[in-house]
Write a protein that holds these residues in place. Structure first.
Motif: not given
Length: 267
Positions: A61-71
């Motif tokens: 969940a943390t990784m999706v929140q951090c990198f979701g808007h990039i890749s």
């Protein structure tokens, strides 16, 4: 080189780098929860399954929140395969996404392996099939686990929905948590992910614009084929009509000839 269109751009390689770092951090953090620090005690306890499941779910969940808007934060080859099936990602781009994910996972696991004492390292969360079930049963379990994960990803990230509230990242993280509590590792997730993506995208929530394009293309093709058949039938009907007229005229001439012959004989 149409297949590689859009690959040699700075934006795309930023996405590939994001997938690498997201997978690297996810593996490093989540696998850390599988380390059994109580293994060196006199009365060792098995790893806490709830702790591991929560760590995996909250990490993703943390990784999706951090990198979701990039890749897009796939952080899972099954999700990338599902994106290819639904034509949201080209096959060429997916290859680089998969490489970035695999390399990131290897680097994260290697660093964790290097900093963890051998006495408590254990299997480091390696997925194995329980001795009481077969490989086929494990395949089915992995298929359904990944099905619910990918279905959650598509449902919570659907731009066509206007009823979405809350955090999509948290919903995806909880889906991962459920999968670990429920729980080969390549075939099952890939099949489950592709099946979930196809059902969501083409059956439950189809793209209306794409469906309209397919319908128009089908109608156009059907109309062209029907018109061609009608033209062929019309040509054949005209051909038979002309033949009938000629046949009628020929019979008429024969009848006139017979009549004239009868008149001459009577004279």
């Amino acid at each position: 080189m149409t297949a590689f269109k859009g690959i040699w751009t700075q934006e795309f390689w930023r996405c590939v780098g994001a997938e690498f770092f997201a997978m690297f951090l996810f593996i490093l953090l989540s696998l850390g929860s599988t380390i059994n620090w109580g293994a060196v005690e006199e009365d060792p306890h098995p790893p806490d399954l709830v702790l591991i499941s929560l760590c995996f779910g909250l990490s993703i969940a943390t990784m999706v929140q951090c990198f979701g808007h990039i890749s897009g934060a796939h952080i899972n080859p099954a999700v990338t395969a599902a994106m290819v099936v639904t034509r949201k990602l080209s096959l060429a781009k997916a290859v680089f996404y998969l490489l970035a994910q695999c390399v990131g996972a290897i680097v994260g696991a290697a660093i964790l392996y290097g900093v963890t004492p051998a006495s408590v390292r254990g299997g480091m969360g390696v997925t194995t099939v329980n001795m009481s079930i077969s490989v086929g049963n494990a395949l089915v379990v992995e298929l359904f686990i990944t099905f619910q994960l990918v279905f959650t990803v598509f449902a919570t990230c659907d731009h066509k929905r206007s009823d979405l509230k809350g955090s999509s990242a948290l919903a995806i993280g909880l889906s991962v948590c459920i999968g670990h509590l429920f729980a080969v590792y390549w075939v099952g997730p890939t099949l489950g992910g592709a099946l979930a993506a196809a059902l969501y995208e083409y059956l439950f929530c189809p793209n209306l614009e794409q469906k309209k394009r397919y319908s128009e293309a089908f109608i156009k093709t059907h109309f062209t084929a029907t018109k061609h058949r009608q033209d062929s039938v019309t040509a054949q009907e005209l051909l038979f009509t002309v033949m009938d007229v000629e046949r009628a005229e020929r019979k008429e001439r024969e009848r006139e000839r017979e009549v004239s012959g009868e008149v001459l004989s009577s004279v």
